[in-house]
Design a protein around this motif. Sequence first.
Motif, PDB file in Angstrom:
ATOM      1  N   SER A 269       0.867  -1.180   0.000  1.00  0.00           N
ATOM      2  CA  SER A 269       0.000   0.000   0.000  1.00  0.00           C
ATOM      3  C   SER A 269       0.901   1.226   0.000  1.00  0.00           C
ATOM      4  O   SER A 269       2.089   1.160   0.338  1.00  0.00           O
ATOM      5  CB  SER A 269      -0.929   0.009   1.223  1.00  0.00           C
ATOM      6  OG  SER A 269      -0.184   0.110   2.419  1.00  0.00           O
ATOM      7  N   ALA A 270       0.350   2.362  -0.381  1.00  0.00           N
ATOM      8  CA  ALA A 270       1.108   3.617  -0.411  1.00  0.00           C
ATOM      9  C   ALA A 270       0.131   4.760  -0.279  1.00  0.00           C
ATOM     10  O   ALA A 270      -1.082   4.599  -0.492  1.00  0.00           O
ATOM     11  CB  ALA A 270       1.916   3.741  -1.705  1.00  0.00           C
ATOM     12  N   ASN A 271       0.661   5.938   0.070  1.00  0.00           N
ATOM     13  CA  ASN A 271      -0.206   7.105   0.218  1.00  0.00           C
ATOM     14  C   ASN A 271      -0.168   8.003  -1.008  1.00  0.00           C
ATOM     15  O   ASN A 271      -0.648   9.129  -0.969  1.00  0.00           O
ATOM     16  CB  ASN A 271       0.199   7.921   1.460  1.00  0.00           C
ATOM     17  CG  ASN A 271       1.591   8.513   1.341  1.00  0.00           C
ATOM     18  OD1 ASN A 271       2.368   8.130   0.458  1.00  0.00           O
ATOM     19  ND2 ASN A 271       1.912   9.444   2.213  1.00  0.00           N
ATOM     20  N   GLU A 272       0.395   7.497  -2.110  1.00  0.00           N
ATOM     21  CA  GLU A 272       0.539   8.320  -3.301  1.00  0.00           C
ATOM     22  C   GLU A 272       0.391   7.451  -4.537  1.00  0.00           C
ATOM     23  O   GLU A 272       0.944   6.354  -4.621  1.00  0.00           O
ATOM     24  CB  GLU A 272       1.906   9.013  -3.263  1.00  0.00           C
ATOM     25  CG  GLU A 272       2.024  10.257  -4.118  1.00  0.00           C
ATOM     26  CD  GLU A 272       2.256   9.928  -5.573  1.00  0.00           C
ATOM     27  OE1 GLU A 272       1.581  10.525  -6.435  1.00  0.00           O
ATOM     28  OE2 GLU A 272       3.104   9.066  -5.849  1.00  0.00           O
ATOM     29  N   ALA A 273      -0.374   7.947  -5.527  1.00  0.00           N
ATOM     30  CA  ALA A 273      -0.748   7.134  -6.681  1.00  0.00           C
ATOM     31  C   ALA A 273       0.435   6.733  -7.544  1.00  0.00           C
ATOM     32  O   ALA A 273       0.480   5.609  -8.060  1.00  0.00           O
ATOM     33  CB  ALA A 273      -1.780   7.896  -7.529  1.00  0.00           C
ATOM     34  N   SER A 274       1.406   7.631  -7.724  1.00  0.00           N
ATOM     35  CA  SER A 274       2.528   7.318  -8.609  1.00  0.00           C
ATOM     36  C   SER A 274       3.339   6.127  -8.102  1.00  0.00           C
ATOM     37  O   SER A 274       3.853   5.329  -8.894  1.00  0.00           O
ATOM     38  CB  SER A 274       3.443   8.536  -8.752  1.00  0.00           C
ATOM     39  OG  SER A 274       2.741   9.633  -9.290  1.00  0.00           O
ATOM     40  N   ALA A 275       3.450   6.000  -6.777  1.00  0.00           N
ATOM     41  CA  ALA A 275       4.187   4.865  -6.210  1.00  0.00           C
ATOM     42  C   ALA A 275       3.467   3.551  -6.515  1.00  0.00           C
ATOM     43  O   ALA A 275       4.104   2.534  -6.838  1.00  0.00           O
ATOM     44  CB  ALA A 275       4.347   5.047  -4.703  1.00  0.00           C
ATOM     45  N   LEU A 276       2.137   3.560  -6.413  1.00  0.00           N
ATOM     46  CA  LEU A 276       1.370   2.349  -6.728  1.00  0.00           C
ATOM     47  C   LEU A 276       1.455   2.027  -8.215  1.00  0.00           C
ATOM     48  O   LEU A 276       1.476   0.851  -8.602  1.00  0.00           O
ATOM     49  CB  LEU A 276      -0.085   2.542  -6.312  1.00  0.00           C
ATOM     50  CG  LEU A 276      -0.328   2.737  -4.811  1.00  0.00           C
ATOM     51  CD1 LEU A 276      -1.805   2.974  -4.533  1.00  0.00           C
ATOM     52  CD2 LEU A 276       0.174   1.537  -4.012  1.00  0.00           C
ATOM     53  N   LEU A 277       1.509   3.049  -9.054  1.00  0.00           N
ATOM     54  CA  LEU A 277       1.669   2.826 -10.492  1.00  0.00           C
ATOM     55  C   LEU A 277       2.993   2.117 -10.768  1.00  0.00           C
ATOM     56  O   LEU A 277       3.039   1.147 -11.537  1.00  0.00           O
ATOM     57  CB  LEU A 277       1.616   4.161 -11.229  1.00  0.00           C
ATOM     58  CG  LEU A 277       1.782   4.090 -12.742  1.00  0.00           C
ATOM     59  CD1 LEU A 277       0.533   3.512 -13.392  1.00  0.00           C
ATOM     60  CD2 LEU A 277       2.086   5.464 -13.322  1.00  0.00           C
ATOM     61  N   CYS A 278       4.064   2.586 -10.134  1.00  0.00           N
ATOM     62  CA  CYS A 278       5.371   1.944 -10.325  1.00  0.00           C
ATOM     63  C   CYS A 278       5.340   0.489  -9.860  1.00  0.00           C
ATOM     64  O   CYS A 278       5.923  -0.394 -10.514  1.00  0.00           O
ATOM     65  CB  CYS A 278       6.450   2.717  -9.563  1.00  0.00           C
ATOM     66  SG  CYS A 278       6.791   4.353 -10.224  1.00  0.00           S
ATOM     67  N   ALA A 279       4.659   0.234  -8.750  1.00  0.00           N
ATOM     68  CA  ALA A 279       4.563  -1.136  -8.249  1.00  0.00           C
ATOM     69  C   ALA A 279       3.785  -2.020  -9.223  1.00  0.00           C
ATOM     70  O   ALA A 279       4.132  -3.190  -9.431  1.00  0.00           O
ATOM     71  CB  ALA A 279       3.892  -1.142  -6.876  1.00  0.00           C
ATOM     72  N   ALA A 280       2.747  -1.468  -9.828  1.00  0.00           N
ATOM     73  CA  ALA A 280       1.969  -2.246 -10.806  1.00  0.00           C
ATOM     74  C   ALA A 280       2.805  -2.560 -12.035  1.00  0.00           C
ATOM     75  O   ALA A 280       2.787  -3.693 -12.537  1.00  0.00           O
ATOM     76  CB  ALA A 280       0.709  -1.470 -11.196  1.00  0.00           C
ATOM     77  N   VAL A 281       3.542  -1.589 -12.546  1.00  0.00           N
ATOM     78  CA  VAL A 281       4.392  -1.817 -13.719  1.00  0.00           C
ATOM     79  C   VAL A 281       5.441  -2.892 -13.424  1.00  0.00           C
ATOM     80  O   VAL A 281       5.782  -3.707 -14.281  1.00  0.00           O
ATOM     81  CB  VAL A 281       5.073  -0.495 -14.150  1.00  0.00           C
ATOM     82  CG1 VAL A 281       6.123  -0.754 -15.229  1.00  0.00           C
ATOM     83  CG2 VAL A 281       4.032   0.495 -14.656  1.00  0.00           C
ATOM     84  N   ALA A 282       5.918  -2.922 -12.179  1.00  0.00           N
ATOM     85  CA  ALA A 282       6.922  -3.915 -11.788  1.00  0.00           C
ATOM     86  C   ALA A 282       6.333  -5.296 -11.511  1.00  0.00           C
ATOM     87  O   ALA A 282       7.071  -6.220 -11.151  1.00  0.00           O
ATOM     88  CB  ALA A 282       7.681  -3.420 -10.557  1.00  0.00           C
ATOM     89  N   GLY A 283       5.010  -5.453 -11.663  1.00  0.00           N
ATOM     90  CA  GLY A 283       4.394  -6.752 -11.460  1.00  0.00           C
ATOM     91  C   GLY A 283       3.928  -7.012 -10.055  1.00  0.00           C
ATOM     92  O   GLY A 283       3.669  -8.160  -9.678  1.00  0.00           O
ATOM     93  N   GLY A 284       3.797  -5.951  -9.238  1.00  0.00           N
ATOM     94  CA  GLY A 284       3.441  -6.133  -7.833  1.00  0.00           C
ATOM     95  C   GLY A 284       1.984  -6.406  -7.562  1.00  0.00           C
ATOM     96  O   GLY A 284       1.621  -6.785  -6.450  1.00  0.00           O
ATOM     97  N   GLY A 285       1.108  -6.200  -8.552  1.00  0.00           N
ATOM     98  CA  GLY A 285      -0.306  -6.459  -8.329  1.00  0.00           C
ATOM     99  C   GLY A 285      -1.178  -5.605  -9.221  1.00  0.00           C
ATOM    100  O   GLY A 285      -0.709  -5.003 -10.199  1.00  0.00           O
ATOM    101  N   ILE A 286      -2.456  -5.556  -8.878  1.00  0.00           N
ATOM    102  CA  ILE A 286      -3.448  -4.790  -9.630  1.00  0.00           C
ATOM    103  C   ILE A 286      -3.664  -3.459  -8.923  1.00  0.00           C
ATOM    104  O   ILE A 286      -3.848  -3.415  -7.703  1.00  0.00           O
ATOM    105  CB  ILE A 286      -4.775  -5.562  -9.733  1.00  0.00           C
ATOM    106  CG1 ILE A 286      -4.571  -6.869 -10.515  1.00  0.00           C
ATOM    107  CG2 ILE A 286      -5.855  -4.712 -10.395  1.00  0.00           C
ATOM    108  CD1 ILE A 286      -5.794  -7.758 -10.566  1.00  0.00           C
ATOM    109  N   ALA A 287      -3.650  -2.387  -9.693  1.00  0.00           N
ATOM    110  CA  ALA A 287      -3.828  -1.048  -9.128  1.00  0.00           C
ATOM    111  C   ALA A 287      -5.033  -0.385  -9.778  1.00  0.00           C
ATOM    112  O   ALA A 287      -5.325  -0.606 -10.952  1.00  0.00           O
ATOM    113  CB  ALA A 287      -2.582  -0.199  -9.344  1.00  0.00           C
TER     114      ALA A 287
END
Length: 303
Positions: free
Chosen positions: A218-236
Amino acid sequence: MDRLTAMQVFAEVAQLGSFTAAGDKLDMSRPMVTRYVDELEQWLGVRLLQRSTRKVTLTDAGLACLARCQQMLELAAEVRADASQRDGQVRGLLRVAASTSFGLAVLGGLMAEFSERHPQLRIDLQLGDRAVNLIEERIDLAIRITNEPDPGLVGRRLCDCRSLAVASPAYLARHGMPGHPLDLENHRCLSYSNFGRSEWRFRQGTEEQRVRVSGAISANEASALLCAAVAGGGIALQPSYLAAPYVRRGELVALLPDWQPQLMGIHALYPSRRLLPLALRSLLDFLVEKLGGPLPPWDRAAG
């Protein structure tokens, strides 16, 4: 002593709780900050601040004086704004607040274009994901993505903010493609940590589906979650102004095409309609020009 400047210096020290921080913000040395506050106290005949080695706090007289100083500073700003409008030139300083993701993806470029049109204007762009107090922090305009804008502010809806549920091709190859919103309950979902619980809403026609999602990140900012999704971390669940370019390049896949995530509004919010400065009116018109219409520019580009 320039009493108006002294009031501004005192207000910054009071809000930041530090002579050094106030000097940094005002581009002023610490001794000069101290001098202004000392001379204001001498002029008023009262102590405004209690100083210690660890912090600066307001006295009772200082608390009452701070409110008056802020009123004087606001009045001075209105006088300057009124005078600047008489020759039709857009000038002065505009403080604009927005979320980090929207500022990086959209607003920075727009402010560059607006600044090119009005070279005598200065723009201070404040990015962050907390809801700032426009009056206390002297913000002229806030861009907020919400369906419930602050009723105490004047608001203008600029455009819709569409969202996309996205994941990387690598993640989908490992975990499969969800076919229905409820399938997300069995996936690794990337959520916002500043919400008490992660509930995603989808609509298909008149049917609405609410889904409780969870995951390891989880994160408090959308761009960080976007980076995690691109890296294969899950669905955002991402605003389309962030996710659409990645979908076009194939780095992310848009999921559940028959289901529309909850639609939000992008609002321009400001404290008052009274004596609206020319610079602010010009910026509002510019944002409507650039973002208004059936679809905002990033969704038009997505086709």
